[in-house]
Design an enzyme around this catalytic site. Structure first.
Site, PDB file in Angstrom:
ATOM      1  CG  ASP A 446      49.061  -8.824 -11.835  1.00  0.00           C
ATOM      2  OD1 ASP A 446      48.264  -8.005 -11.333  1.00  0.00           O
ATOM      3  OD2 ASP A 446      50.061  -9.253 -11.234  1.00  0.00           O
ATOM      4  CG  ASP A 516      49.918  -8.596  -4.763  1.00  0.00           C
ATOM      5  OD1 ASP A 516      49.282  -9.470  -5.384  1.00  0.00           O
ATOM      6  OD2 ASP A 516      50.390  -7.589  -5.314  1.00  0.00           O
TER       7      ASP A 516
END
Length: 699
Positions: A446, A516
């Site tokens: 990430d 997300d």
């Protein structure tokens, strides 16, 4: 070399023909389209009347520098430091081999050699283009613009541009614009491609007939740093698109004898419109995967939405047991597993399992997960560091910073300068330790903040650094190492959702995280845009309980599962809160997914309508044509059935054999291909039935 000499590069179904211009020292596009399109006069020929412009400004030039093209937008701007900008080159050489072409131009006065490079990608309809710039003089050169390539596309009135726009949690929104005159530009200076735009563009003729798909031309830039794509609708009846990297420092210095290679620009064409163009990109990305394409993407469970930062062995194992019972094959512990990570204010950089969270040791926890029949994965953010971490205390010089200025915190963290070899070595050692000491099978990489104060004090004059490119090369070096040193590990790319998705990353990872946002109707729109540019086998998608952010209308658990099954299926909900009925339904969907994921990941995908339609879907056809999988969705109001007269919605399929029979075993119904192509697949929607997965077997 005669000025009319030309060369044709052939892909599987298309040809790309370049010629030397009869009007100046540059290369021009002669033709681009289906095989044989080059047999005739150039479609982009111009009148040779150039009032108030130069011939190079009016020409369909492949790549022209400022100096030769002073008005309409140059692809290369170069100068000696302190001197006037401009390149006036002459043609030097051509090297042609099967599938490749190299055209070289030189400016002996400036001391610059420019080589335009072309290469076809076997088994696809994609052509790579890039440029090599070599300083041949005794003084260094300053490159203010260094695009990869330019492409020219004929249009009769206006160019229809399709691009992918958005923001965090709303990435890959399918967006269109008709450009009759003027300039259109997208890009990013966030150190990654960003959430606002994808480095991808499709161009069609806006005046094409509506009863047939307009041929589509596409480009995609292979660069995970700063970038731009600029389209100019020019007075001569064409659109010219330039693309390339954007130096964060404003320019790149090229020392005598050095060569700079620009990022590759992938160019694609399909006569079958945007849907056909998407399949060209899908096939290309399957080729990027190589042998790893045939490794099944396992059904994943990720614990983030269930536990957040509150990670401990007991709760994780409870979730792992529930996930295994549903049929999941992989358990990923997300953020919060390492020391100092009670919230987002600490811990980044100190990548050691928290002994308080795993009192019997992390290896014992890993063994317990594997005893459930699950692989183990970890979330990590290798480029980030928390100001309170041990790493930052030991190496404050490793973060991007500007001397004497405050360091801006984004998400309570700073960003490591991954362009430094010592930082790269630290990241490599960290990943090697985690992936070997604990036998981790899956790594979610990430990145949750862009570089802001991007400086490297003590490294020399700031305007002489190339920090963006150095970070990119460090990032790619680490990913390449993961591929070679840990080939069994599945790597997921993520940057706060879909902030870093392009072909350099896709060539080195197995899946990517598009957004997300996992709310059902929001996610459907994200995936609709994503699948125009990228393949299903790289699209990680989760089933969660997230409410809608942009479209709050509720949808069923089935809708969430069918949406996630359009790519690589994962689950992120808190399974402890699901009822026995929900768990049983989920187990059934997972079983169905395992039966068809080879078709979803390896077959030809067709987008059926869009989320703006009341009924839409995605059709996947197996490579051998024996199975067709249709993910169908109800996104609009119901038609009143059964309380008032109504009939099922119909989803017209495409690409089937009209003379063949197709059997839906679930409903014991057989359709002719002609029926499915003409009338469509019936979808009897109701309040409790808003999505379906239909598997058709060719008889």
């Amino acid at each position: 070399m005669t000025p009319h000499q030309r060369w044709t590069l052939r892909t599987e179904h298309t040809g790309y023909t370049v010629r030397l211009s009869p009007d100046g020292p540059w290369a021009e596009l002669h033709a681009w389209g289906p095989h044989g399109v080059e047999n005739g006069p150039p479609a982009l020929d111009w009148s040779h009347r150039t009032h108030f412009v130069t011939p190079a400004d009016a020409a369909p030039a492949e790549y022209v520098p400022h100096g030769l093209r002073p008005f309409a937008g140059a692809d290369l701007v170069a100068a000696r430091p302190g001197a006037e900008r401009g390149v006036w080159w002459s043609f030097e050489d051509v090297r042609e081999e099967p599938g490749t072409l190299r055209l070289t131009f030189t400016d002996a006065v400036l001391g610059l050699r420019t080589t335009l490079c072309y290469a076809t990608v076997p088994g696809t309809d994609v052509l790579h283009r890039w440029t090599e710039l070599t300083c041949t003089g005794e003084e260094e050169l300053r490159l203010e613009r260094l695009d990869s390539a330019a492409v020219n596309i004929p249009v009769t009135a206006a160019a229809r541009l399709t691009y992918l726009s958005g923001q965090w949690s709303q990435e890959f929104q399918h967006t269109r614009l008709d450009l009759a005159r003027g300039t259109f530009a997208i890009g990013s200076t966030q150190g990654v491609p960003g959430h606002a735009y994808a480095p991808w563009l499709a161009v069609q003729d806006a005046s094409a007939p509506h009863d047939a798909p307009a041929p589509a031309y596409g480009i995609a830039l292979e660069w995970p740093g700063n970038w731009h794509i600029t389209a100019q609708a020019e007075p001569g009846g064409a659109v010219r698109v330039r693309a390339g990297r954007v130096p964060h420092e404003g320019a790149v210095h090229l020392a005598p004898g050095d060569t700079l290679t620009t990022p590759r620009l992938a160019c694609a064409f399909s006569p079958d419109g945007l849907d056909g163009l998407s399949r060209v990109w899908h096939r290309y990305e399957r080729r990027l995967a190589g042998e790893r394409l045939h490794r099944p993407r396992k059904v994943l469970y990720n614990s983030w939405e269930a536990t957040g930062f509150d990670v401990d062995a007991d709760s994780q194992l409870e979730l792992a047991k529930a996930a295994a019972d549903l049929g999941a094959e992989l358990f990923v512990v997300d953020d919060g597993w390492f020391t100092g990570r009670a919230d987002d204010a600490g811990g980044l950089g100190d990548w050691h399992p928290d002994p308080a969270a795993f009192p019997h040791g992390f290896d014992r926890f890993a063994d317990d997960v594997r005893a459930l029949g699950l692989d183990l994965g970890l979330w990590i953010e290798p480029e980030a560091v928390s100001p309170g971490s041990r790493l930052y205390a030991e190496h404050p010089e490793w973060v991007y910073r500007i001397e004497g200025r405050p360091a801006r915190r984004v998400r309570n963290q700073l960003l490591l300068d991954l362009g430094r070899p010592d930082v790269q070595d630290f990241v490599l050692a960290t990943l090697d330790r985690l992936l070997t000491a604990h036998a981790v099978d899956y790594l979610k990489w990430d990145m949750n903040r862009p570089p802001t104060e991007r400086g490297r004090p003590g490294a020399g004059p700031a305007d002489r650094l190339d920090l963006d490119a150095e970070h990119v090369h460090g990032y790619l070096r680490v990913l390449d190492h993961l591929r070679t040193a840990h080939p069994h590990v599945t790597v997921e790319g993520c940057a706060g959702g879909g902030g870093r998705i392009e072909h350099a990353t896709l060539a080195r990872t197995d899946v990517v995280w598009p957004s997300d946002n996992t709310a059902p109707l929001d996610r459907l729109r994200v995936q609709y845009g994503f699948l125009h540019a990228h393949a299903p086998h790289v699209m990680s998608s989760w089933v969660t309980d997230a409410p809608g952010v942009f479209d709050p209308r509720p949808r069923s658990l089935a809708f969430r599962f069918v949406t996630a099954m359009c790519g690589v299926l994962g689950i992120g909900a808190d399974l402890r809160a699901w009822t026995p009925e929900q768990r049983a339904e989920a187990a059934g969907w997972i079983t169905r997914y395992k039966e068809v994921r080879d078709v979803v990941h390896l077959g030809d995908a067709r987008l059926l309508g869009s989320p703006e339609d009341a009924t839409c879907g995605v059709q996947y056809d197996a490579p051998d044509g024996r199975r067709t999988v249709v993910a169908a969705f109800s996104t609009g109001p119901l038609d009143g059935a059964p309380l008032v007269p109504g009939r099922p919605a119909r989803l017209r399929l495409r690409g089937l054999d009209p003379t063949a029979a197709y059997r839906d075993a679930a409903t014991a119904t057989t359709y002719s291909g002609a029926h499915l192509l003409h009338y469509g697949l019936p979808c009897a929607w109701s309040a409790g039935h808003d999505a379906d997965l239909v598997v058709l077997t060719r008889r």
